[in-house]
Design a protein around this motif. Structure first.
Motif, PDB file in Angstrom:
ATOM      1  N   THR A  47     -31.242 -52.707 -19.378  1.00  0.00           N
ATOM      2  CA  THR A  47     -29.855 -53.015 -19.012  1.00  0.00           C
ATOM      3  C   THR A  47     -29.163 -51.810 -18.394  1.00  0.00           C
ATOM      4  O   THR A  47     -27.986 -51.554 -18.637  1.00  0.00           O
ATOM      5  N   GLU A  48     -29.901 -51.079 -17.555  1.00  0.00           N
ATOM      6  CA  GLU A  48     -29.331 -49.874 -16.955  1.00  0.00           C
ATOM      7  C   GLU A  48     -28.105 -50.148 -16.104  1.00  0.00           C
ATOM      8  O   GLU A  48     -27.232 -49.283 -15.952  1.00  0.00           O
ATOM      9  N   ALA A  49     -27.996 -51.367 -15.542  1.00  0.00           N
ATOM     10  CA  ALA A  49     -26.858 -51.682 -14.676  1.00  0.00           C
ATOM     11  C   ALA A  49     -25.542 -51.644 -15.449  1.00  0.00           C
ATOM     12  O   ALA A  49     -24.486 -51.350 -14.870  1.00  0.00           O
ATOM     13  N   ILE A  50     -25.561 -51.960 -16.744  1.00  0.00           N
ATOM     14  CA  ILE A  50     -24.337 -51.857 -17.549  1.00  0.00           C
ATOM     15  C   ILE A  50     -23.789 -50.445 -17.483  1.00  0.00           C
ATOM     16  O   ILE A  50     -22.588 -50.217 -17.325  1.00  0.00           O
ATOM     17  N   PHE A  51     -24.692 -49.475 -17.578  1.00  0.00           N
ATOM     18  CA  PHE A  51     -24.270 -48.079 -17.675  1.00  0.00           C
ATOM     19  C   PHE A  51     -23.986 -47.461 -16.315  1.00  0.00           C
ATOM     20  O   PHE A  51     -23.152 -46.562 -16.206  1.00  0.00           O
ATOM     21  N   THR A  52     -24.641 -47.947 -15.261  1.00  0.00           N
ATOM     22  CA  THR A  52     -24.328 -47.428 -13.931  1.00  0.00           C
ATOM     23  C   THR A  52     -22.932 -47.851 -13.499  1.00  0.00           C
ATOM     24  O   THR A  52     -22.354 -47.252 -12.598  1.00  0.00           O
ATOM     25  N   HIS A  53     -22.375 -48.864 -14.144  1.00  0.00           N
ATOM     26  CA  HIS A  53     -21.022 -49.321 -13.814  1.00  0.00           C
ATOM     27  C   HIS A  53     -19.941 -48.403 -14.395  1.00  0.00           C
ATOM     28  O   HIS A  53     -18.783 -48.504 -14.016  1.00  0.00           O
ATOM     29  N   VAL A  54     -20.317 -47.511 -15.303  1.00  0.00           N
ATOM     30  CA  VAL A  54     -19.343 -46.720 -16.040  1.00  0.00           C
ATOM     31  C   VAL A  54     -19.038 -45.416 -15.304  1.00  0.00           C
ATOM     32  O   VAL A  54     -19.934 -44.576 -15.128  1.00  0.00           O
ATOM     33  N   PRO A  55     -17.799 -45.194 -14.868  1.00  0.00           N
ATOM     34  CA  PRO A  55     -17.459 -43.919 -14.232  1.00  0.00           C
ATOM     35  C   PRO A  55     -17.635 -42.762 -15.206  1.00  0.00           C
ATOM     36  O   PRO A  55     -17.343 -42.881 -16.397  1.00  0.00           O
ATOM     37  N   GLY A  56     -18.135 -41.652 -14.697  1.00  0.00           N
ATOM     38  CA  GLY A  56     -18.270 -40.460 -15.519  1.00  0.00           C
ATOM     39  C   GLY A  56     -19.588 -40.322 -16.242  1.00  0.00           C
ATOM     40  O   GLY A  56     -19.792 -39.334 -16.952  1.00  0.00           O
ATOM     41  N   LEU A  57     -20.501 -41.272 -16.072  1.00  0.00           N
ATOM     42  CA  LEU A  57     -21.786 -41.235 -16.761  1.00  0.00           C
ATOM     43  C   LEU A  57     -22.923 -41.191 -15.742  1.00  0.00           C
ATOM     44  O   LEU A  57     -23.016 -42.060 -14.877  1.00  0.00           O
ATOM     45  N   ARG A  58     -23.769 -40.174 -15.840  1.00  0.00           N
ATOM     46  CA  ARG A  58     -24.993 -40.148 -15.043  1.00  0.00           C
ATOM     47  C   ARG A  58     -26.052 -40.983 -15.759  1.00  0.00           C
ATOM     48  O   ARG A  58     -26.168 -40.931 -16.973  1.00  0.00           O
ATOM     49  N   VAL A  59     -26.836 -41.698 -14.973  1.00  0.00           N
ATOM     50  CA  VAL A  59     -27.945 -42.473 -15.516  1.00  0.00           C
ATOM     51  C   VAL A  59     -29.211 -42.012 -14.812  1.00  0.00           C
ATOM     52  O   VAL A  59     -29.324 -42.109 -13.585  1.00  0.00           O
ATOM     53  N   VAL A  60     -30.159 -41.492 -15.588  1.00  0.00           N
ATOM     54  CA  VAL A  60     -31.363 -40.871 -15.038  1.00  0.00           C
ATOM     55  C   VAL A  60     -32.586 -41.562 -15.624  1.00  0.00           C
ATOM     56  O   VAL A  60     -32.659 -41.804 -16.838  1.00  0.00           O
ATOM     57  N   VAL A  61     -33.564 -41.872 -14.763  1.00  0.00           N
ATOM     58  CA  VAL A  61     -34.800 -42.522 -15.192  1.00  0.00           C
ATOM     59  C   VAL A  61     -35.983 -41.786 -14.572  1.00  0.00           C
ATOM     60  O   VAL A  61     -36.179 -41.835 -13.357  1.00  0.00           O
ATOM     61  N   PRO A  62     -36.794 -41.095 -15.360  1.00  0.00           N
ATOM     62  CA  PRO A  62     -37.988 -40.442 -14.813  1.00  0.00           C
ATOM     63  C   PRO A  62     -39.119 -41.443 -14.644  1.00  0.00           C
ATOM     64  O   PRO A  62     -39.157 -42.487 -15.305  1.00  0.00           O
ATOM     65  N   SER A  63     -40.053 -41.110 -13.759  1.00  0.00           N
ATOM     66  CA  SER A  63     -41.177 -42.020 -13.534  1.00  0.00           C
ATOM     67  C   SER A  63     -42.526 -41.307 -13.533  1.00  0.00           C
ATOM     68  O   SER A  63     -43.537 -41.913 -13.199  1.00  0.00           O
ATOM     69  N   SER A  64     -42.537 -40.028 -13.890  1.00  0.00           N
ATOM     70  CA  SER A  64     -43.787 -39.275 -13.959  1.00  0.00           C
ATOM     71  C   SER A  64     -43.597 -38.148 -14.963  1.00  0.00           C
ATOM     72  O   SER A  64     -42.456 -37.802 -15.313  1.00  0.00           O
ATOM     73  N   PRO A  65     -44.674 -37.531 -15.442  1.00  0.00           N
ATOM     74  CA  PRO A  65     -44.524 -36.402 -16.366  1.00  0.00           C
ATOM     75  C   PRO A  65     -43.696 -35.262 -15.774  1.00  0.00           C
ATOM     76  O   PRO A  65     -42.838 -34.690 -16.462  1.00  0.00           O
ATOM     77  N   ALA A  66     -43.931 -34.917 -14.508  1.00  0.00           N
ATOM     78  CA  ALA A  66     -43.192 -33.807 -13.894  1.00  0.00           C
ATOM     79  C   ALA A  66     -41.713 -34.129 -13.763  1.00  0.00           C
ATOM     80  O   ALA A  66     -40.846 -33.269 -13.997  1.00  0.00           O
ATOM     81  N   ARG A  67     -41.394 -35.364 -13.402  1.00  0.00           N
ATOM     82  CA  ARG A  67     -39.982 -35.725 -13.274  1.00  0.00           C
ATOM     83  C   ARG A  67     -39.323 -35.857 -14.649  1.00  0.00           C
ATOM     84  O   ARG A  67     -38.140 -35.551 -14.799  1.00  0.00           O
ATOM     85  N   ALA A  68     -40.076 -36.291 -15.641  1.00  0.00           N
ATOM     86  CA  ALA A  68     -39.515 -36.328 -16.998  1.00  0.00           C
ATOM     87  C   ALA A  68     -39.114 -34.916 -17.436  1.00  0.00           C
ATOM     88  O   ALA A  68     -38.025 -34.702 -17.976  1.00  0.00           O
ATOM     89  N   TYR A  69     -39.991 -33.959 -17.193  1.00  0.00           N
ATOM     90  CA  TYR A  69     -39.725 -32.570 -17.581  1.00  0.00           C
ATOM     91  C   TYR A  69     -38.536 -31.999 -16.789  1.00  0.00           C
ATOM     92  O   TYR A  69     -37.557 -31.532 -17.367  1.00  0.00           O
ATOM     93  N   GLY A  70     -38.621 -32.044 -15.475  1.00  0.00           N
ATOM     94  CA  GLY A  70     -37.595 -31.406 -14.654  1.00  0.00           C
ATOM     95  C   GLY A  70     -36.245 -32.067 -14.732  1.00  0.00           C
ATOM     96  O   GLY A  70     -35.199 -31.392 -14.744  1.00  0.00           O
ATOM     97  N   LEU A  71     -36.219 -33.397 -14.796  1.00  0.00           N
ATOM     98  CA  LEU A  71     -34.930 -34.104 -14.853  1.00  0.00           C
ATOM     99  C   LEU A  71     -34.281 -33.977 -16.224  1.00  0.00           C
ATOM    100  O   LEU A  71     -33.051 -33.938 -16.325  1.00  0.00           O
TER     101      LEU A  71
END
Length: 327
Positions: free
Chosen positions: A133-157
């Protein structure tokens, strides 16, 4: 260097920040002695102690609220919800306080909190364990929503999210927690937030997906290449704020777009991406933007998840519709 999984990338990032910054505190249900339900915090309490890695009661409202209090008092809390489906009791604190403090105090206070949650389907769990339900949270001003898709992006993000001065919801696609390994140096180098990643370059069609859905999307891109169709694959990574500029740059080459996500179709983030493309890049389009998504139902139990989640055949149908327009 040892190749690690996505969940181990999360662990590595948390350990790095706990060592680097004494303000960082990790807490949530079973994150300490048990190492988390998916073992994302395994070994951290033993290394850093109970004051820095703390178990909490089963009380999501409390977890969300305490994180706000910690953040405004100078700490860098990383609060875990066991599953995204359990986050909803904490919405009042997240939406009404964490995301509003900077504006409410005219910049005198910020709220540098990271809320972590495993999310998405694919592990055949019961209800409330497979939410997307990520779209619920992307609607909220002031909140970043981050989703990693690999080990390197999980670490760096995750490094970048913990260091960010404002609240971040960090959603970890549990279907691919251990699906692949990658060498990820523990360098402490963050990856940029608010920036999409082009995972594969192409000139015929743009495929946009995030989290676990990228796995099937990349497989489709490889299949298309065998047919002479070159697909560009984009991982937004930061869903809010969205890097629409990278998407438009891609459409200047391709003119066609398919958005893939496992969340329900109606009101999903794919609709927002399609709307922004329509507003800012309508003249580039050779075909309507196609969406390949989950269905407008609750995630079904167990084996029926496989019919709910977008697979290669459904993504290919969306690609064909875009490529063959107008018929």
């Amino acid at each position: 260097m040892t190749a690690i999984t996505l969940v181990e990338g999360v662990t590595q990032a948390l350990a790095h920040e706990l060592r680097r910054d004494p303000r960082v505190v990790v807490f949530g249900q079973d994150v300490g002695a048990n190492g988390g339900v998916f073992r994302a915090t395994e070994g951290l309490q033993k290394t850093f102690g109970e004051e820095r890695v703390r178990d909490t009661p089963l009380a999501e409202t409390m977890i969300a609220g305490i994180a706000v209090g910690m953040a405004v008092q100078g700490l860098r809390p990383v609060a875990e919800f066991q599953f995204m489906g359990f986050i909803y009791p904490g919405l009042d604190h997240i939406l009404s306080h964490a995301t509003r403090l900077r504006n409410r105090t005219r910049g005198r206070l910020s709220c540098p909190v990271v809320y972590r949650a495993p999310y998405g389907g694919g592990i055949h769990a019961p209800e409330h364990h497979s939410e997307s339900t990520e779209a619920i949270f992307t609607h909220v001003p002031g909140l970043r929503v981050v989703v990693p898709s690999s080990p390197a992006r999980a670490y760096g993000l995750l490094l970048a999210s913990i260091r960010d001065p404002d609240p971040v919801l960090f959603l970890e696609p549990k279907r691919i927690y251990r699906a692949a390994r990658q060498e990820v140096p523990d360098s402490g180098e963050p990856l940029p937030l608010d920036r999409a990643f082009v995972l594969r370059e192409g000139s015929d069609i743009t495929l946009i997906a995030w989290g676990a859905a990228l796995r099937e999307t990349l497989e489709v891109a490889e299949e298309l290449a065998g047919e002479g169709v070159e697909a560009e694959v984009i991982d937004p990574a930061t869903l809010k704020p969205l890097d629409i500029h990278t998407i438009i740059d891609s459409l200047e080459k391709t003119g066609r777009c398919v958005v893939v996500h496992e969340a329900a179709r109606f009101g999903g983030l794919g609709a927002e991406i399609a709307a922004q493309i329509g507003e800012y890049a309508f003249d580039l389009l050779k075909a309507p933007v196609q969406r390949v998504t989950g269905y407008d139902t609750v995630m079904p139990y167990y084996q029926l998840e496989n019919q709910y989640l977008p697979d290669q055949s459904r993504i290919l149908r969306g690609v064909r519709a875009a490529l063959e327009y107008p018929r």
